[in-house]
Scaffold this active site. Structure first.
Site, PDB file in Angstrom:
ATOM      1  N   ASP A  23       0.859  -1.185   0.000  1.00  0.00           N
ATOM      2  CA  ASP A  23       0.000   0.000   0.000  1.00  0.00           C
ATOM      3  C   ASP A  23       0.897   1.236   0.000  1.00  0.00           C
ATOM      4  OD1 ASP A  23      -1.717   2.172   0.789  1.00  0.00           O
ATOM      5  OD2 ASP A  23      -3.148   0.702   1.536  1.00  0.00           O
ATOM      6  N   ASP A 121      -2.761   2.331  -5.932  1.00  0.00           N
ATOM      7  CA  ASP A 121      -1.766   2.340  -4.864  1.00  0.00           C
ATOM      8  C   ASP A 121      -1.660   1.045  -4.080  1.00  0.00           C
ATOM      9  OD1 ASP A 121      -4.282   2.567  -3.815  1.00  0.00           O
ATOM     10  OD2 ASP A 121      -3.763   4.037  -2.285  1.00  0.00           O
ATOM     11  N   GLU A 122      -2.292  -0.023  -4.534  1.00  0.00           N
ATOM     12  CA  GLU A 122      -2.202  -1.251  -3.762  1.00  0.00           C
ATOM     13  C   GLU A 122      -2.250  -2.484  -4.647  1.00  0.00           C
ATOM     14  OE1 GLU A 122      -5.458  -2.014  -1.070  1.00  0.00           O
ATOM     15  OE2 GLU A 122      -6.818  -0.778  -2.255  1.00  0.00           O
TER      16      GLU A 122
END
Length: 375
Positions: A23, A121-122
């Site tokens: 993350d 973002d992950e």
């Protein structure tokens, strides 16, 4: 059109003994700081067109400094300005964020493990398949996670947190523990990696609210609370048949597994294919005339249809969502006569959906969704 995939020939996802969840910290703010180093350490809020005086735009990402003031994702920009008046407000730049995200994921994939991307973002990484021998130790997996964290930082300039566990849900929650730890100014880099497993699950998660379990939303938590179940350890005492009685077989079984630290341990590396595409818009001025609504819906249809055409997908059903000035939201759906990418054949169906609404109150938001055939 794109070739159809024979699903029978697709390989099932591999199950893993060890997984990572990566993350990227405050992603959009961090991306903005890459091109504007003067924003490092400054309160930054990203959302809409960056104008905090406009009431119908919301925060997409707030820096940790701004979050300390109470600014958060989903908050209207004017409210965020009241909470954090010294913050720098920036507009969304989705093309730029996509480019930065692709650079991050390229680094992640370069580590050689299967990767399942879940957003800008992950992502999840499968570190060790369940049938692998010899077995990796937790220390070895943590060392791998640290190498990945360092590689992302060195090659993109972005910091990330990593959760380590034996399934996706627990790895996601582990990353949450890491993110909470690094908000301290003096947090060491080692705190960016957190292991959550059978050994520490009872003491860490047992006393926590059921809302802290991944995928348990406020409604589910409220229904559990109505039955006197507020914490994870209390949820563990509820018999499976009672959970099934309360929530049905699918969700009941899932809650029974989830509260005990179980979850999905498979990584699907094939690109995810959306079942539909949609476009929504909140208007700066309420739409009060049916023709205004019709024109606005037509514009959204053109945009979402262009997305479908770019992917060589065939729309077969159209949905229209209307939200009034009182926030009353309704959706109506109709099937096309046959799957098509022809605007002239889709827009009459959109018009018929507009006509199906009473429109007795001003409209603040519209959304058009096209459901798509599989490729």
């Amino acid at each position: 059109m794109a070739e159809r995939v024979d699903r029978a020939q697709q390989q099932p996802p591999t199950r893993f003994r060890w997984l990572l969840h990566i993350d990227v910290d405050q992603f959009q703010v961090a991306a903005e700081r890459l091109r504007r180093p003067d924003l490092v350490g400054v309160r930054v809020i990203v959302g809409g067109d960056g104008d905090p005086s406009r009431p119908r735009q919301v925060v997409t990402c707030a820096s940790y400094e701004a979050r300390g003031d109470g600014a958060r994702a989903g908050l209207p920009l004017p409210a965020a300005r009241r909470k954090s008046p010294d913050a720098v407000f920036l507009p969304l730049d989705m093309a730029y964020y996509t480019d930065v995200s692709e650079r991050v994921m390229d680094v992640v994939r370069a580590q050689g493990s299967p990767v399942e991307v879940w957003g800008f973002d992950e992502a999840y990484l499968g570190v060790e398949p369940r049938d692998a021998t010899p077995m990796l130790t937790a220390a070895e997996v943590v060392a791998f996670a640290d190498r990945l964290r360092t590689a992302v930082l060195d090659e993109t300039g972005l910091e990330c947190c990593l959760g380590v566990s034996d399934n996706k849900q627990r790895a996601k929650m582990a990353a949450g523990f890491a993110k909470a730890a690094v908000r301290r100014p003096d947090a060491p880099a080692a705190d960016r990696i957190f292991v959550l497993d059978d050994g520490n699950w009872p003491q860490l998660m047992g006393p926590r609210s059921c809302r802290d379990l991944w995928s348990v939303g406020p409604r589910t938590a409220a229904r559990l609370a109505d039955h006197g179940v507020d914490t994870v350890e209390q949820l563990q005492t509820v018999p499976l048949e009672d959970l099934i009685s309360m929530f049905g077989p699918s969700q009941g079984n899932w809650l029974y597994v989830l509260c005990r630290g179980g979850g999905d341990d498979a990584i699907a590396t094939a690109p995810w294919i959306a079942k539909s595409h949609s476009r929504s818009r909140t208007y700066p001025r309420d739409l009060t005339d049916r023709e205004e609504v019709r024109d606005a819906a037509a514009d959204l249809t053109r945009e979402v249809l262009a997305h479908a055409v770019a992917e060589q997908r065939l729309p077969f059903r159209v949905g229209l969502t209307v939200r009034t000035s009182t926030f009353y939201t309704r959706t109506k759906v109709r099937r096309l006569a046959e799957p098509t990418v022809e605007y002239a054949e889709i827009i009459p169906v959109v018009d018929s959906l507009v006509d199906a609404f009473e429109l007795d109150r001003p409209v603040r938001l519209l959304a058009v969704r096209l459901e798509l055939e599989d490729v």
